[in-house]
Every structure is written in structure tokens, then in C-alpha cells.
Design a protein around this motif. Sequence first.
Motif, PDB file in Angstrom:
ATOM      1  N   MET A   1     161.487  56.532 196.832  1.00 55.82           N
ATOM      2  CA  MET A   1     160.055  56.323 196.802  1.00 55.82           C
ATOM      3  C   MET A   1     159.435  57.414 195.929  1.00 55.82           C
ATOM      4  N   ALA A   2     158.657  56.992 194.966  1.00 58.50           N
ATOM      5  CA  ALA A   2     158.033  57.926 194.034  1.00 58.50           C
ATOM      6  C   ALA A   2     156.968  58.765 194.735  1.00 58.50           C
ATOM      7  N   ARG A   3     156.808  59.975 194.248  1.00 62.60           N
ATOM      8  CA  ARG A   3     155.802  60.895 194.775  1.00 62.60           C
ATOM      9  C   ARG A   3     154.415  60.400 194.377  1.00 62.60           C
ATOM     10  N   LEU A   4     153.454  60.526 195.286  1.00 64.92           N
ATOM     11  CA  LEU A   4     152.076  60.132 194.991  1.00 64.92           C
ATOM     12  C   LEU A   4     151.408  61.217 194.153  1.00 64.92           C
ATOM     13  N   THR A   5     150.806  60.804 193.053  1.00 68.21           N
ATOM     14  CA  THR A   5     150.162  61.771 192.160  1.00 68.21           C
ATOM     15  C   THR A   5     148.666  61.532 192.014  1.00 68.21           C
ATOM     16  N   TYR A  56     144.780  53.742 195.920  1.00 68.56           N
ATOM     17  CA  TYR A  56     145.586  54.795 195.306  1.00 68.56           C
ATOM     18  C   TYR A  56     145.023  54.933 193.905  1.00 68.56           C
ATOM     19  N   TRP A  92     153.712  49.084 197.837  1.00 66.33           N
ATOM     20  CA  TRP A  92     153.070  50.229 198.481  1.00 66.33           C
ATOM     21  C   TRP A  92     153.359  50.296 199.975  1.00 66.33           C
ATOM     22  N   ARG A  95     154.492  53.601 203.299  1.00 67.14           N
ATOM     23  CA  ARG A  95     153.879  54.885 202.941  1.00 67.14           C
ATOM     24  C   ARG A  95     152.799  55.284 203.950  1.00 67.14           C
TER      25      ARG A  95
END
Length: 182
Positions: A1-5, A56, A92, A95
Motif C-alpha cells: 500500500m502506497a504512502r499517503l502524500t 484524498y 482506496w 486505509r
Amino acid sequence: MARLTEPVTVQVRHTEELSEKELHELRKMLVEVFGARYDDNAWDHCLGGIHYLLRYGDKLVAHGALVPRYMRQGDRVLRGMYGESMATLDDWCHRGFGSTIVAMATAEIRLNYDIGVFAASKYSFYERLGWDKWRGQTFVETEHGIEARGPDRGAVMFRLPRHSTVDPDGDLITNLRSGDPW
């Protein structure tokens, strides 16, 4: 899972506060999540109440609505809210976004209403957030009288305020509407 930026924000808005652009974006997102079964009836059911819109950055990724709905138990008319169009875009999920929406809706119900109700098929998701399956029988009030009826799929889920006198083992009656009655 990609990091939230990007920043994650939740807006709480009434239907009448949403612009045409926001309503179009919301319906597009809900059709993406639910597919062809998200028809005009489903759309109409989610309007007229409180919307929880989780973004997001600028992208709408999760939504839930609470709409006023007639409910009664025996002769007692309940101040009730009905959960509609609870959804998170597939990319999504997992998360905590859906959990955030449900937690906010739950808080609204527990503070201001006699009962919160909706139909669901993903029981374990909602049960871990404090919701339960309705244990009594469910009915719909029609022009011809009261008819025993459950949702088209899944089960009726409910949440009560801490000091509620609503009996979750008793009968629950709502009004007839187009599409899925629950």
C-alpha cells in the motif's frame, strides 16, 4: 500500500449545500463503486440528508449519507436516520476511510436520534464498528397496510444511542419507497 502524500479531509454537508459539480462527482463515484445496480432510485435515496465526503487531496474517495426516514416500533414513531450510499473506491479500501465515515455517522445518530438503520451485506465490517443485525421482524407500511419485508439483499443493520428504549428484538416498520424497501 502506497504512502499517503496528500491531505485527507472530511466534509460534512447537507444535500442542499452541494453544488451541481459536487453532486455530479458524487454520483460518478457511487456508480464506479456499485456499478449498474446504482440506479436512479439508489441516487434519490441518498439525497435529502447529511453527507460525509472524504477526500484524498482533491479526489473524492469515500462517502456516506444519513437521510431522515420514517420508522416506528408499535405506536412509537422514532427519530431515525437511514444510512445510504456508504462507499469507498476500490483502490482506496483498507486505509480506514470507510471506518471514518461510519464512525462519524454513528456519532451523529448516537447524539441526536432514536435509531440509525441501513441495509448491508458486509456485516463484519459494520459489526466491528458497533452495528448489529436487527433481530426482530421488519415491515413496510404500504397503502394496503403493513407487510413483512426485509431488504432485497443483506440484512437490516442498526445502531442505538446508549440509553435507548427501542427494542432490537421487536418489530420495526418503515415506509414504502421505490426500489429496495430497506
